[in-house]
Motif scaffolding. Sequence first.
Motif, short mmCIF file in Angstrom:
data_model
loop_
_atom_site.label_atom_id
_atom_site.label_comp_id
_atom_site.label_asym_id
_atom_site.label_seq_id
_atom_site.Cartn_x
_atom_site.Cartn_y
_atom_site.Cartn_z
N LEU A 47 -6.03 2.77 -9.43
CA LEU A 47 -5.32 1.82 -8.58
C LEU A 47 -6.28 0.84 -7.91
CD1 LEU A 47 -3.08 4.25 -6.50
CD2 LEU A 47 -2.27 2.64 -8.22
N TYR B 210 -4.49 0.09 2.11
CA TYR B 210 -3.38 -0.42 1.30
C TYR B 210 -3.60 -0.13 -0.17
CZ TYR B 210 -1.65 -3.02 5.29
OH TYR B 210 -1.16 -3.36 6.52
N TYR B 211 -2.52 0.29 -0.83
CA TYR B 211 -2.47 0.43 -2.29
C TYR B 211 -1.00 0.38 -2.66
CZ TYR B 211 -1.32 5.20 -1.01
OH TYR B 211 -0.73 6.30 -0.44
N ASN B 212 -0.71 0.24 -3.94
CA ASN B 212 0.66 0.13 -4.41
C ASN B 212 1.20 1.52 -4.71
OD1 ASN B 212 3.00 -0.21 -5.99
ND2 ASN B 212 2.31 -2.24 -6.65
N ASN C 47 -1.36 3.79 4.20
CA ASN C 47 -0.31 3.11 3.44
C ASN C 47 1.00 3.88 3.56
OD1 ASN C 47 -0.10 0.88 1.37
ND2 ASN C 47 0.81 2.54 0.24
N GLU C 48 2.04 3.22 4.08
CA GLU C 48 3.39 3.78 4.16
C GLU C 48 3.44 5.15 4.82
OE1 GLU C 48 5.96 3.11 0.80
OE2 GLU C 48 4.54 1.70 -0.04
N GLN D 87 4.19 2.54 -5.44
CA GLN D 87 5.08 2.60 -6.60
C GLN D 87 4.30 2.63 -7.91
OE1 GLN D 87 8.36 3.30 -6.35
NE2 GLN D 87 7.77 3.47 -4.19
N ASP D 88 3.19 1.92 -7.96
CA ASP D 88 2.32 1.96 -9.15
C ASP D 88 1.75 3.37 -9.31
OD1 ASP D 88 0.70 1.33 -11.34
OD2 ASP D 88 -0.79 0.29 -10.13
#
Length: 132
Positions: free
Chosen positions: A101, A120-122, A34-35, A124-125
């Motif tokens: 998460l 994938y995960y958020n 992720n990112e 920002q969360d």
Amino acid sequence: MTRATIEAYYDAFNRGDIDAMLATLHDDFAHHANEAATRLGKAAFAEFCRHMSETYKEELTDMVVFSNEDGTRGAAEFTVSGTYLKTDAGLPEARGQRYILPAGGFFSLKDGKITRVTTYYNLQDWIRQVSA
């Protein structure tokens, strides 16, 4: 076989068994985090896993695994329950914060081994939770 391979990958993750995770991977392996930059090969992935185990303590629960009929693609949805142990570069300071998460992983497989995992995960969360 695809579902069993993905389940073995995540079972090894929950045990903190990097060697068992590596055993599920094909020699031609790519990790799309992720990112973050893509990691190519088992050695780069093993280094990433070692860093993660020093920085985070995580358990994956509520696991649901899917696969296509020909066994070349799969996916998993799960909940990550973790503790932020050591400050990671560019992220908030670690103070033992807990977080939960929803997350997922997407897989490609060849010859019964994982050739690609995309996680994938958020983010920002996660940042919001550890900054509270």
